[in-house]
Design an enzyme around this catalytic site. Structure first.
Site, PDB file in Angstrom:
ATOM      1  N   THR A 140       0.806  -1.218   0.000  1.00  0.00           N
ATOM      2  CA  THR A 140       0.000   0.000   0.000  1.00  0.00           C
ATOM      3  C   THR A 140       0.842   1.273   0.000  1.00  0.00           C
ATOM      4  O   THR A 140       0.501   2.263  -0.642  1.00  0.00           O
ATOM      5  CB  THR A 140      -0.924  -0.009   1.243  1.00  0.00           C
ATOM      6  OG1 THR A 140      -1.803  -1.114   1.115  1.00  0.00           O
ATOM      7  CG2 THR A 140      -1.739   1.264   1.365  1.00  0.00           C
TER       8      THR A 140
ATOM      9  N   ASP B  53       1.618  -6.880  -4.055  1.00  0.00           N
ATOM     10  CA  ASP B  53       0.866  -6.847  -2.812  1.00  0.00           C
ATOM     11  C   ASP B  53       1.504  -7.957  -1.977  1.00  0.00           C
ATOM     12  O   ASP B  53       1.769  -9.050  -2.490  1.00  0.00           O
ATOM     13  CB  ASP B  53      -0.599  -7.176  -3.126  1.00  0.00           C
ATOM     14  CG  ASP B  53      -1.483  -7.103  -1.895  1.00  0.00           C
ATOM     15  OD1 ASP B  53      -2.397  -6.280  -1.896  1.00  0.00           O
ATOM     16  OD2 ASP B  53      -1.263  -7.885  -0.950  1.00  0.00           O
TER      17      ASP B  53
ATOM     18  N   SER C  91       0.523 -10.040  -0.061  1.00  0.00           N
ATOM     19  CA  SER C  91      -0.172 -11.336   0.000  1.00  0.00           C
ATOM     20  C   SER C  91       0.440 -12.305  -1.013  1.00  0.00           C
ATOM     21  O   SER C  91       0.225 -13.510  -0.919  1.00  0.00           O
ATOM     22  CB  SER C  91      -1.654 -11.170  -0.322  1.00  0.00           C
ATOM     23  OG  SER C  91      -2.169 -10.086   0.379  1.00  0.00           O
TER      24      SER C  91
ATOM     25  N   ASP D 163       0.615  -6.850   5.118  1.00  0.00           N
ATOM     26  CA  ASP D 163      -0.049  -8.139   5.378  1.00  0.00           C
ATOM     27  C   ASP D 163       0.910  -9.257   5.767  1.00  0.00           C
ATOM     28  O   ASP D 163       0.619 -10.034   6.675  1.00  0.00           O
ATOM     29  CB  ASP D 163      -0.882  -8.563   4.155  1.00  0.00           C
ATOM     30  CG  ASP D 163      -2.123  -7.693   3.983  1.00  0.00           C
ATOM     31  OD1 ASP D 163      -2.460  -6.941   4.923  1.00  0.00           O
ATOM     32  OD2 ASP D 163      -2.752  -7.763   2.914  1.00  0.00           O
TER      33      ASP D 163
ATOM     34  N   GLN E 272      -2.226 -20.138  20.359  1.00  0.00           N
ATOM     35  CA  GLN E 272      -3.117 -19.205  19.650  1.00  0.00           C
ATOM     36  C   GLN E 272      -3.135 -17.842  20.330  1.00  0.00           C
ATOM     37  O   GLN E 272      -3.617 -16.872  19.754  1.00  0.00           O
ATOM     38  CB  GLN E 272      -4.536 -19.780  19.601  1.00  0.00           C
ATOM     39  CG  GLN E 272      -4.617 -21.019  18.734  1.00  0.00           C
ATOM     40  CD  GLN E 272      -5.992 -21.665  18.716  1.00  0.00           C
ATOM     41  OE1 GLN E 272      -6.980 -21.059  19.108  1.00  0.00           O
ATOM     42  NE2 GLN E 272      -6.052 -22.903  18.249  1.00  0.00           N
ATOM     43  N   CYS E 273      -2.640 -17.774  21.573  1.00  0.00           N
ATOM     44  CA  CYS E 273      -2.588 -16.474  22.277  1.00  0.00           C
ATOM     45  C   CYS E 273      -1.378 -15.691  21.781  1.00  0.00           C
ATOM     46  O   CYS E 273      -0.307 -16.255  21.594  1.00  0.00           O
ATOM     47  CB  CYS E 273      -2.393 -16.674  23.782  1.00  0.00           C
ATOM     48  SG  CYS E 273      -3.683 -17.598  24.571  1.00  0.00           S
TER      49      CYS E 273
HETATM   50  N1  ASP Z   1      -2.461  -5.780   0.949  1.00  0.00           N
HETATM   51  C1  ASP Z   1      -1.415  -4.832   1.229  1.00  0.00           C
HETATM   52  C2  ASP Z   1      -0.102  -5.583   1.269  1.00  0.00           C
HETATM   53  O1  ASP Z   1       0.194  -6.239   2.206  1.00  0.00           O
HETATM   54  C3  ASP Z   1      -1.682  -4.139   2.484  1.00  0.00           C
HETATM   55  C4  ASP Z   1      -0.622  -3.165   2.904  1.00  0.00           C
HETATM   56  O2  ASP Z   1       0.335  -2.883   2.251  1.00  0.00           O
HETATM   57  O3  ASP Z   1      -0.777  -2.629   4.001  1.00  0.00           O
HETATM   58  O4  ASP Z   1       0.637  -5.508   0.318  1.00  0.00           O
END
Ligand code: ASP
Length: 355
Positions: free
Chosen positions: A27, A71, A73, A104, A291-292
């Site tokens: 982002t 991105d 992801s 992410d 998981q905590c």
């Molecule tokens: N989906 C974006 C990423 O991880 C979100 C971000 O940059 O904050 O690339």
């Protein structure tokens, strides 16, 4: 081949430091393309127009842009290894490194790099933003400028933070202790089990006792392999025999992060424990991570975790899932002896867990 831009912020004197910025996407680097009504990655040639404050920094900046901006992801272990190679190639020529990355999967990349860059003695600071750099209220400018300041900070000619970190919204966190916790507000990261390494307010206050010390003897060694035959399995009440059987039966699976409850607890059903035991006996490495976000796995505290210990599940202590999965990928790729692998999994390698 990567696109490289040298930024000369009209330095009055000799620059005090040189920073290599590696732009991967996310982002932070987005600007609005009016013509096509969409967000697109911005061209780093325009960085001085977007962040004119850079002119006031008294160190040299060079920006390397990855061929394909992604991105985060879409981040993969091969990208981590590429980032490691860029750092190794430029290690002697630059004092520090800043990686611009989507939020992410930033904690995964930071964790992976902390294992891959053995003997690191220079700052590698990852940062990003919740709002694109082209938006008026963006957090990108502050995050970027402060990450640069921290990367360039030295004391007695030595870097202040010679380790992989995440800088975000005033806090500098150890990379392999950080976790994305927030998808809307600016405070996107936290580190529940390790204190922050610095806090940026009017001045940047370093939490020196918690920062890895500079090692004059250290030499950088880049590891260039990660094993991806791994799986993360979060438990939930009602998880059934077929699901467990299908996951443990994945052909070629070498490592499993079992996300358990609380201090490392899991069901005590015989079918469940038998399934885990036969997988461990077949050679599957299983690590127990909670998981905590805060606290740690203490196998043996309750009967429900003692049974896991007895069948050979390795305690992941206070590892984050991000650190656990990248540590497992790293160890499975480089440590052929299963007993040594289990021992290393349970002990800190680069500050990722407490003893
Ligand atoms: N989906 C974006 C990423 O991880 C979100 C971000 O940059 O904050 O690339």
């Amino acid at each position: 081949m990567y696109q490289t831009v040298h930024i000369n912020p009209a330095l009055p004197n000799k620059p005090r430091s040189s920073v290599l910025v590696i732009y991967t996407g996310g982002t932070l680097g987005m600007v609005y393309d009016r013509l096509n009504d969409q967000l697109v990655p911005f061209d780093f040639e325009q960085i001085l127009d977007r962040v004119p404050e850079i002119r006031r920094l008294d160190f040299e900046l060079t920006v390397v842009t990855l061929n394909e901006l992604i991105d985060s992801s879409n981040m993969k272990p091969d990208h981590w290894i590429d980032l490691g190679r860029i750092i190794r190639k430029n290690y002697v020529d630059f004092d520090s490194f800043v990686i611009l990355h989507g939020t992410d999967t930033m904690a995964y990349t930071a964790s992976a790099l902390s294992f891959l860059l053995e003997g690191l003695n220079k700052p590698v600071i990852l940062t990003g933003a919740q709002l694109p750099i082209g938006v008026a209220r963006t957090d990108a400018r502050e995050n970027f400028i402060t990450a640069l300041e921290i990367a360039a900070a030295q004391e007695n000619g030595r870097p202040m933070v010679p380790e992989v970190c995440i800088y975000f919204n005033s806090l500098l966190l150890r990379g392999n202790r950080a976790k994305k916790k927030e998808s809307v507000h600016f405070n996107a990261f936290h580190s529940e089990n390790y204190p922050h390494l610095a806090m940026a307010g009017v001045s940047i206050e370093y939490n020196t006792p918690f920062i890895r010390s500079y090692d004059p003897e250290a030499h950088l060694v880049l590891h260039e392999e990660m094993e991806t035959q791994v799986m993360v399995l979060p438990l939930f009440p009602g998880i059934n025999r077929q699901v467990i059987g299908a996951i443990l039966g994945i052909p070629g699976l070498r490592g499993l992060i079992l996300e358990t409850y609380g201090a490392g607890n899991a069901p005590t059903d015989t079918w469940f424990l038998n399934a885990l035991k036969s997988a461990v006996d077949r050679g599957l490495i299983i690590a127990n991570v909670s998981q905590c976000d805060g606290g740690r796995v203490t196998q043996g505290r309750y009967q429900t975790s003692k049974l896991l210990q007895q069948i050979g599940v390795v305690s992941g202590g206070d590892l984050t899932v991000e650190a656990a999965v990248t540590k497992l990928m790293f160890l499975l790729a480089g440590e052929p002896d299963p007993d040594r692998l289990k021992k290393r999994l349970a002990e800190p390698i680069c500050g990722e867990m407490s003893v």
